[in-house]
Design an enzyme around this catalytic site. Sequence first.
Site, PDB file in Angstrom:
ATOM      1  N   ASP A   1       1.518  42.703 -33.808  1.00 35.26           N
ATOM      2  CA  ASP A   1       2.385  43.568 -34.591  1.00 35.26           C
ATOM      3  C   ASP A   1       1.482  44.603 -35.261  1.00 35.26           C
ATOM      4  O   ASP A   1       0.245  44.507 -35.188  1.00 35.26           O
ATOM      5  CB  ASP A   1       3.124  42.721 -35.633  1.00 35.26           C
ATOM      6  CG  ASP A   1       4.000  43.540 -36.545  1.00 35.26           C
ATOM      7  OD1 ASP A   1       4.710  44.427 -36.050  1.00 35.26           O
ATOM      8  OD2 ASP A   1       3.973  43.296 -37.769  1.00 35.26           O
TER       9      ASP A   1
ATOM     10  N   ASP B   1       2.674  46.972 -38.546  1.00 34.43           N
ATOM     11  CA  ASP B   1       2.946  47.210 -39.963  1.00 34.43           C
ATOM     12  C   ASP B   1       2.782  45.944 -40.789  1.00 34.43           C
ATOM     13  O   ASP B   1       3.429  44.925 -40.525  1.00 34.43           O
ATOM     14  CB  ASP B   1       4.365  47.753 -40.140  1.00 34.43           C
ATOM     15  CG  ASP B   1       4.524  49.125 -39.508  1.00 34.43           C
ATOM     16  OD1 ASP B   1       3.809  50.044 -39.926  1.00 34.43           O
ATOM     17  OD2 ASP B   1       5.355  49.274 -38.594  1.00 34.43           O
TER      18      ASP B   1
END
Length: 240
Positions: free
Chosen positions: A17, A19
């Site tokens: 991922d 953020d």
Amino acid sequence: MTNSNSIRKNIKACLFDMDGLLLNTEDIYTITANEALKKYGKGPFTWDVKMRMQGLPGPEAGAVAVKHYDLPCTVQEYMDLNAQLQNDYWGKSAFLPGAKELIQYLKSKNIPIALCTSSDKSKLNKKTDHLKDVFELFDVIVTGDDSRIPKGKGKPFPDVWIAGLAELNEKFNTSITSDECLVFEDGKIGVTSGMSFGAFVIWVPHPESYGVLGDTDAFLNGKGELVKSLELFDATQFGL
């Protein structure tokens, strides 16, 4: 911490991922959400709400905020306001502790790595333009607006990881399976999607989120490991 007996040693690829895991952009989202809510006389933006939004594609995340705070606007209007506010901050995005070093380490070991983010391509570019030297190390980048991810199938569904792994296998002419992957995530929704994908999940929650995480061992159910920072992640325990 997950029982060491469940740790996988056959890891052949790592999927990330972005953020709140690699970049401090979740903090930027919090700042701009509070600014947006204040314009409507609402707020503050709290972690119980943020937890429900982390990892969701933009429209779904916006819908959570509009409904929870009973905002006098459409989801699109709220998203447009947030986007305007965020544009002033993306150039300040920076790597979280250990993130850059882990990417560089895995690259040096020739481990296939993919970035699988709910951010669309335009927002990804705004967040990473000044960090290209590291993001160019990723073998594959899949964004939330990728055509291979059907509408409504963003996280917590596993489609973004499926697309990332498929592209890695195509690029390297390999047949790596999901149970030979590590997924790195910070949000509960993303962890759910990683476990649904079939990978072992390395969960790195935001330090301020611990009060709303609940029973993390029960949530992971032997399918992942919680670490407090990527600085503390030990790649060697997975044979990397």
